[in-house]
Structures are given as C-alpha cells and as structure tokens.
Scaffold this active site. Structure first.
Site, short mmCIF file in Angstrom:
data_model
loop_
_atom_site.label_atom_id
_atom_site.label_comp_id
_atom_site.label_asym_id
_atom_site.label_seq_id
_atom_site.Cartn_x
_atom_site.Cartn_y
_atom_site.Cartn_z
N HIS A 91 2.36 1.43 8.29
CA HIS A 91 2.34 1.64 6.84
C HIS A 91 1.02 1.10 6.29
CE1 HIS A 91 4.66 1.32 2.74
NE2 HIS A 91 3.42 1.77 2.59
N GLU A 108 5.05 8.35 1.50
CA GLU A 108 5.72 7.36 0.66
C GLU A 108 5.93 8.01 -0.71
OE1 GLU A 108 5.60 2.63 -0.50
OE2 GLU A 108 3.74 3.60 0.13
N ALA A 135 3.93 0.30 -7.98
CA ALA A 135 2.62 0.85 -8.35
C ALA A 135 2.54 2.36 -8.09
CB ALA A 135 1.51 0.13 -7.59
N HIS A 192 8.87 -1.83 3.19
CA HIS A 192 8.46 -3.12 2.62
C HIS A 192 9.61 -3.89 1.95
CE1 HIS A 192 7.97 -0.70 -1.02
NE2 HIS A 192 6.76 -0.27 -0.69
N ASP A 232 1.66 -10.85 4.23
CA ASP A 232 0.38 -11.43 3.81
C ASP A 232 0.55 -12.81 3.21
OD1 ASP A 232 1.61 -10.75 1.43
OD2 ASP A 232 -0.02 -9.49 0.68
N GLY A 233 1.81 -13.28 3.08
CA GLY A 233 2.06 -14.59 2.50
C GLY A 233 2.08 -14.58 0.99
N HIS A 244 3.03 -11.18 -0.99
CA HIS A 244 4.13 -10.28 -1.35
C HIS A 244 5.48 -10.94 -1.07
CE1 HIS A 244 1.09 -7.13 -1.63
NE2 HIS A 244 2.01 -6.37 -2.21
N ASP A 294 0.57 -2.37 4.54
CA ASP A 294 0.68 -1.61 3.28
C ASP A 294 -0.65 -1.68 2.54
OD1 ASP A 294 1.70 -0.04 1.27
OD2 ASP A 294 2.90 -1.62 0.35
N ALA A 315 -0.14 -4.54 -7.01
CA ALA A 315 -0.44 -3.12 -6.97
C ALA A 315 -0.91 -2.69 -5.59
CB ALA A 315 -1.49 -2.78 -8.02
#
Length: 394
Positions: free
Chosen positions: A61, A131, A142, A217, A253-254, A256, A279, A318
């Site tokens: 993704h 998506e 977003a 996600h 990513d720590g 999100h 993502d 976003a």
C-alpha cells in the site's frame, strides 16, 4: 551462470537468525541459505560485514514517493517512486490509486503497464491496488469527497476491462452494492479489503463471509465501538481483532498509530496476520513543507511536518511520508517487537496476503533473490532485486 555469494551476515528467516550465514544466488534466484561458509566458484562475493541480511521489504500500500504520485499517471512518476522506495529496502510494491475520476484511473493503469518493462532500478511493480471510490463519506479521511460514490456494475466491469493488473481493492462494505461488487471482484482473484468504512461489527462479519479478508490501514479512517439506540456496538476496529482469519495492515510510522497500539495489534493479530505498510504519498523520501496528495493536476494541497502529511487546517493527517525502513525501525524500537517478527510483517506476511509467497517474501532456495542488508539502526546498506544490486549506500 551469474553467481553471487553473500557472506558474513546475520540472516533473518521468518523464525530465526543465522549468525554469520551465507546465501548463494544463481541467475537471480536463491540457491542456498546456510549457516556455513561454503565455497562457490566464480562468484561475486558480497561481504555483509556483520550486518543483517533480510528478505526484501514488500509494501502492498503506497501512493508514491520521491516527489511522484502514481496518480500523476506517467511512466516517470512510477519509475521515480519505485527507485525511491528501493533506496529504503523495498524490493516489491503494489502501487495504490486514490478516489478519482475513471479517466484518471485509466491513465494510471496505462502508465503502470508501460513502467513494468522499463523499471530497472526500482522496487518491482507487483500489481495495482485501488483505494476507492466506494467509500463512506463519514470516514473519507483525505480521500477526495467529490469522487466517492456507490458501485455500479457497468462501472466496475469497465474498470476491470481497462487493466489486468488489479490485485487488490479497498472499499466500505456498508455502502449499497459493495457486497455484490466484492463477490464479482473475488472471482477475478482480487484481494478485497475493508477501508474508509463506518460499518458496525455485524456488517463486517457479513463482509468477511462475502469475500473481504483484509483491513486497510487499521485504526485509520474506520469505525470503532459506538452507541446505537443507547447500546454499544463494535466497529471495524474491534471486528478486525475478533475475526481471527482477517489480516490487517498498519501504518507503523509511530504517528498514525502510537507505539502502544502497534504493540497491541502485534499481540492480538500476531506477525502472521499483520502487514506493515507505508501508505506513503509523493513526499516520502523528501523534506518537509507543502506537497500534493494525489495527482499534480487534481490533487489536494497538504503540508508535511513532524514526519507526517497534514491537511492545511492541521486537523487531520493527510498521508504518510514513511519509507519501509522506518516501519521496521518503529516496530523493533518503540513498539517493542522482536526484529525477526518486524521483518516478517513486511516480507513473508504481505507476500502471503497478495499471493506471491511462492516466489517472494523469505530467504529460501528457489525464491527470487530480493534481499536487503541493514545495520542495527535499520539503516539500509544494500538493496538487491532478483540478484541485481539496485542500491548500495556510499
């Protein structure tokens, strides 16, 4: 026959480490993985210098990187994004579209088709992930609300006619007509994933029974427990945990998802049901500042700061600017997950989810020599795709 010998590395298998192991590659295919230092005639030797040697990262993704988005619908954008992600250890990607016009999708499909044969230095283009556009307005995130709509059979039949490269599709199962669409797409062999959904648990269970098997996600743009007629009901998040066979993906990513929730997902779903994804948008691998989510022609203005893209009003994320190395670093660091499992969640697990584990996802004889070498800080030293070194840190 082209032979390569990788030696003096800590080889990561799906379940263990082989200290000072050796990998032998012949014509782009792994022929031997051993903890012994075996002699090989006429081989190019790569000294891993005691670093980790892992299967190449697989990102199922991603929307782009290196200043390019797949919705730009150009060969240049596809190649630039693929090359950018290869620098961070990714050897295979599933380029992902956004909710858009059908003409925008068609143009992106054509650019993907042309790019596959021209892609020499980037992560391999495995297939396309759509998506949208069949999403919940309440959970649009977003995604551009102008293009969110209900599925019509004549529309999605036409979309499938435009491309044979579609391998996954994210949709909201509570939207009218989506379950019929899901059954149609499953007959095409497409992985169906719940995303941008406000569904309650009962609808998620029905969706699973009709072919949805993955969650897009997790935690982002989806329902959690809420009240209906004063009673609490579960949402997509809780259902993802309750349905054991459902696989999930997380943007690790720590930002999100915080470290404690990343660890919670790992503890409940485990490394065999959890996939790490970036993502990522076009700003991945770039600096902070203004950017565009989606195509340059018709995309949404965003601002990158604090390691994430935000809407201009700063009220919501976003898009991600993560690269795969950052995902592994976060999981093996703040999230407290063993490194072997963190790598598993971005190699063999995504390979199984999209059905390419017969040739990718682990360091085993007979599989493509997609390999990444990195140090204890998950700093990428070398990326190898099908036996060819496409990136080597100077």
């Amino acid at each position: 026959m082209d032979r390569i010998k990788i030696t003096n590395g800590k080889i990561i298998t799906p379940y263990r480490l082989l200290e000072k192991g050796t990998i032998i590659i012949e014509d782009g295919i792994i022929s031997c993985v051993t903890k012994e230092d075996v002699p090989v005639q006429d081989a190019v030797v790569i000294d891993a210098e005691g670093h980790y040697v892992a299967p190449g990262f697989i990102d199922i993704h991603t929307h782009g990187g290196g200043g390019s988005d797949f919705m730009d619908a150009t060969v240049e954008a596809y190649l630039k994004a693929a090359e950018t992600h290869a620098r961070y250890g990714t050897t295979s990607i599933v380029p992902t579209t956004l909710t858009s016009t059908n003409e925008g999708l068609k143009q992106s499909f054509e650019a993907f088709r042309k790019s596959k044969s021209l892609n020499k230095l980037g992560a391999e283009l495995i297939g396309i992930h759509l998506e949208g556009p069949y999403f919940s307005q309440e959970q649009k995130g977003a995604q551009d609300p102008r293009y969110i709509r209900v599925p019509l059979r004549e529309e999605y039949e036409k979309i499938f006619e435009w491309s044979d490269d579609i391998i996954r599709w994210s949709a909201a199962p509570e939207i009218e007509g989506v379950l019929d669409f899901c059954r149609y797409a499953r007959k095409k062999g497409v992985l169906m994933s719940i995303g941008h959904s406000d569904a309650i648990g009962e609808k998620v269970a029905e969706a699973f029974e009709n072919g949805f098997s993955h969650i897009t996600h997790l935690y982002s743009a989806m329902s959690g427990v809420k009240r209906m007629n004063a009673l609490r009901v579960s949402g997509v998040i809780e259902s993802a945990f309750l349905i054991d066979e459902m696989t999930v993906e997380i943007i690790a990513d720590g930002i999100h998802i915080p470290a404690d929730l990343l660890n919670l997902v790992y503890k409940i779903k485990g490394p065999s049901r959890t996939v790490l994804v970036t993502d990522s948008m076009r700003a991945a691998g770039m600096g902070e500042g203004p950017s565009i989510l989606g195509s340059l022609k018709d995309g949404m203005e965003v601002f990158v700061e604090d390691g994430v893209a935000k809407l201009p009003d700063r009220k919501a994320f976003a898009g991600s600017v993560a690269t795969a190395d950052r995902l592994v670093r976060t999981m093996a660091g703040p999230a407290g997950v063993p490194l072997v499992d963190a790598v598993r969640m971005i190699s063999i697990t995504p390979a199984k989810v999209i059905g390419i584990d017969d040739r990718k996802g682990s360091l085993a004889p007979g599989k493509d020599a997609d390999i990444v070498i990195f140090d204890s800080d998950i700093d990428i030293k070398t990326t190898i795709i099908k036996g060819k070194t496409v990136y080597k840190k100077k």
